[in-house]
Design a protein around this motif. Structure first.
Motif, PDB file in Angstrom:
ATOM      1  N   PHE A   1      17.312  22.544 -12.076  1.00 34.25           N
ATOM      2  CA  PHE A   1      16.916  23.904 -12.423  1.00 34.25           C
ATOM      3  C   PHE A   1      17.324  24.847 -11.306  1.00 34.25           C
ATOM      4  O   PHE A   1      16.833  24.738 -10.181  1.00 34.25           O
ATOM      5  N   GLU A   2      18.227  25.753 -11.627  1.00 35.73           N
ATOM      6  CA  GLU A   2      18.603  26.817 -10.702  1.00 35.73           C
ATOM      7  C   GLU A   2      18.425  28.151 -11.426  1.00 35.73           C
ATOM      8  O   GLU A   2      18.262  28.205 -12.645  1.00 35.73           O
TER       9      GLU A   2
ATOM     10  N   LYS B   1      11.833  29.290 -14.489  1.00 36.05           N
ATOM     11  CA  LYS B   1      12.146  27.880 -14.223  1.00 36.05           C
ATOM     12  C   LYS B   1      10.880  27.024 -14.162  1.00 36.05           C
ATOM     13  O   LYS B   1      10.810  25.950 -14.766  1.00 36.05           O
ATOM     14  N   ARG B   2       9.890  27.510 -13.405  1.00 38.95           N
ATOM     15  CA  ARG B   2       8.687  26.709 -13.165  1.00 38.95           C
ATOM     16  C   ARG B   2       7.961  26.374 -14.468  1.00 38.95           C
ATOM     17  O   ARG B   2       7.511  25.241 -14.663  1.00 38.95           O
TER      18      ARG B   2
ATOM     19  N   TYR C   1      13.822  20.833  -8.995  1.00 38.08           N
ATOM     20  CA  TYR C   1      13.443  22.246  -9.054  1.00 38.08           C
ATOM     21  C   TYR C   1      14.124  22.916  -7.876  1.00 38.08           C
ATOM     22  O   TYR C   1      13.665  22.833  -6.756  1.00 38.08           O
ATOM     23  N   ARG C   2      15.230  23.567  -8.136  1.00 47.02           N
ATOM     24  CA  ARG C   2      16.265  23.910  -7.173  1.00 47.02           C
ATOM     25  C   ARG C   2      16.971  22.600  -6.803  1.00 47.02           C
ATOM     26  O   ARG C   2      16.491  21.520  -7.107  1.00 47.02           O
TER      27      ARG C   2
ATOM     28  N   PHE D   1      18.889  29.774 -14.891  1.00 45.79           N
ATOM     29  CA  PHE D   1      18.037  30.735 -15.590  1.00 45.79           C
ATOM     30  C   PHE D   1      18.384  32.135 -15.109  1.00 45.79           C
ATOM     31  O   PHE D   1      18.265  32.448 -13.922  1.00 45.79           O
TER      32      PHE D   1
END
Length: 260
Positions: free
Chosen positions: A47-48, A55-56, A106-107, A153
């Motif tokens: 997820f970027e 994203k979260r 997440y990143r 995103f």
């Protein structure tokens, strides 16, 4: 075709029952993950995207739909938290999933790349080398049978500012507002330049970027989960494995055996 982020700024609301759509996606994800587990397939989902782009929320929904014993979520820090005593991709090698498992980043490895390019710490030569190293790293995962899903995103500057302001106004969520998010909004134009470079260099056949329009939170969440579901269903077998010697046979005792 080159990725143009302005094509993902409509922010159109979801047409339909969002609750029903999300429930259906959770069911799809649970079913396809079962195929992944029994067929011992690996998946990496990263997820970027902009701070405040949703994203979260998608990570939370995705992780909640999957069997947690086969999922790991890794939150990746910024360039200032990097370990410079070893190759910059080394930490990610130790976090790639085992057979049957999924790792959600997440990143990801792209965070350090973008931040250092924006800050002027990567000249053209080092930038090109880093992009090549990323492409090779991702190709090695795919060559080993790992599904790689890369999501970015996107939100407009106005929507990002509104989302960050909403976070600031919430007495609980304001603690999630980082200095990086504020600085990123101020450097948005430079970030866009770097992102254009990044997509041009790392949007590969084996690990393509998928851009999610996050300007409508619900529609963006459904779109992201749909991309993940579609990708996993395409990559993993729809039928169970053949029964062979590895399958444990359960034969309950008969009543006569029990009495004996």
């Amino acid at each position: 075709m080159p990725i143009d982020l302005t094509e993902f700024e409509r922010g159109a609301p979801f047409t339909g029952d969002p609750g029903a759509a999300l429930d259906a996606l959770r069911d799809r994800l649970a079913r396809v993950q079962l195929s992944q587990i029994v067929h011992r397939k690996r998946a990496i989902i990263l997820f970027e995207g902009w701070s405040g782009s949703g994203k979260r929320g998608v990570v939370k929904t995705l992780a909640g739909a999957l069997d947690p014993t086969h999922v790991r979520v890794i939150s990746v820090g910024g360039a200032d938290e990097a370990d410079d005593d070893r190759h910059w991709l080394a930490p990610f090698w130790s976090r790639i999933p085992a057979a049957g498992d999924t790792t959600i980043f997440y990143r990801s490895w792209y965070r350090r790349l973008v931040e250092q390019r924006v800050d002027g710490k990567l000249d053209d030569k080092r930038w090109a080398r880093a992009c090549d190293e990323v492409n090779e790293f991702e190709a090695q995962q795919r060559d080993h049978g790992t599904l790689v899903i890369k999501l970015f995103f996107h939100v407009t500057a106005e929507q990002q500012a509104a989302n960050l302001q909403e976070r600031q106004d919430d007495p609980w969520r304001r603690h999630l507002l980082s200095q990086d998010a504020v600085a990123g909004l101020a450097q948005r134009d430079r970030n866009l330049e770097v992102l254009t470079e990044l997509f041009a260099n790392t949007d590969t056949r084996w690990a393509p970027w998928r851009v999610i329009d996050g300007n409508n939170e619900t529609a963006g969440r459904i779109a992201a989960l749909s991309v993940i579901s579609d990708s996993m269903e395409k990559a993993f077998p729809a039928e169970p494995p053949a029964v062979d010697g590895t399958v444990i046979q359960f034969r309950p005792k008969s009543s006569e055996q029990t009495r004996a």
